[in-house]
Design a protein around this motif. Structure first.
Motif, short mmCIF file in Angstrom:
data_model
loop_
_atom_site.label_atom_id
_atom_site.label_comp_id
_atom_site.label_asym_id
_atom_site.label_seq_id
_atom_site.Cartn_x
_atom_site.Cartn_y
_atom_site.Cartn_z
N THR A 1 57.44 113.28 -45.32
CA THR A 1 57.21 114.67 -44.88
C THR A 1 56.99 115.58 -46.08
O THR A 1 56.07 116.39 -46.10
CB THR A 1 58.40 115.16 -44.03
OG1 THR A 1 58.55 114.27 -42.92
CG2 THR A 1 58.19 116.58 -43.54
N LYS B 1 49.10 114.49 -39.31
CA LYS B 1 50.38 114.39 -40.01
C LYS B 1 51.24 113.28 -39.40
O LYS B 1 51.90 112.53 -40.12
CB LYS B 1 51.14 115.72 -39.97
CG LYS B 1 50.53 116.79 -40.84
CD LYS B 1 51.26 118.12 -40.65
CE LYS B 1 50.47 119.24 -41.28
NZ LYS B 1 50.98 120.56 -40.92
N ASP C 1 61.73 108.79 -44.46
CA ASP C 1 61.07 109.78 -43.61
C ASP C 1 60.96 111.15 -44.28
O ASP C 1 59.91 111.79 -44.24
CB ASP C 1 61.80 109.93 -42.28
CG ASP C 1 61.45 108.81 -41.31
OD1 ASP C 1 60.43 108.11 -41.54
OD2 ASP C 1 62.18 108.64 -40.33
N HIS D 1 52.22 109.48 -41.22
CA HIS D 1 53.66 109.43 -41.55
C HIS D 1 54.04 107.95 -41.70
O HIS D 1 54.56 107.32 -40.78
CB HIS D 1 54.48 110.13 -40.46
CG HIS D 1 55.89 110.37 -40.86
ND1 HIS D 1 56.29 111.53 -41.48
CD2 HIS D 1 57.00 109.58 -40.79
CE1 HIS D 1 57.59 111.45 -41.74
NE2 HIS D 1 58.03 110.29 -41.33
#
Length: 154
Positions: free
Chosen positions: A80, A97, A76, A101
């Protein structure tokens, strides 16, 4: 190979992807999934990208691939970080976004964007939002051929 990229143009402020590309405010597109999916590892520098708005029937812009980064099995924090580092080129909204992801990402930077005389797109069933073609005429009305998913397999 050439690539046909469908662009979301949802109409909400900030999400008109193709407009951002033509205006030069977006110089990179991203595709992502939980696992490797087209165009991951299948798009290369110097190839041509053609763009069309999702839901339209016209191909209206093209560009040349400048650089490609493919990622797999991202954590994760890495996702990002990658999206943030490339935000200036990607120009993603907050909603985008979240959408992108994903653990496997393909970032495609492009240059030499130009609006083109619209080409009539001949839609066929079960097409993804990124097509890999021998030539753009393969999906243009009057010269199209049945879409062959062989080029889209890993």
């Amino acid at each position: 190979m050439v690539h046909l990229v469908y662009c979301d143009n949802a109409g909400k402020k900030g999400e008109k992807v193709l407009d951002k590309i033509i205006d030069g405010k977006k110089t990179m597109v991203v595709r992502g999934a939980a696992g490797r999916k087209i165009p991951h590892s299948r798009v290369f520098e110097e190839e041509e990208l053609y763009f069309m708005e999702k839901g339209s029937s016209e191909i209206t812009a093209k560009a040349k691939v400048k650089h490609v980064d493919n990622y797999v099995k991202l954590a994760d924090e890495e996702i990002t970080k990658i999206l943030k580092e490339n935000q200036e080129k990607l120009n993603l909204t907050d909603k985008q976004k979240i959408r992108w992801h994903k653990k496997c990402l393909c970032l495609v930077e492009f240059q030499d964007v130009e609006a083109i005389e619209p080409l009539a797109f001949e839609h066929q069933g079960n097409m993804d939002d990124w097509l890999i073609l021998e030539k753009i005429e393969d999906v243009v009305a009057g010269t199209s051929i049945p879409y062959n998913y062989e080029k889209s397999k890993f």
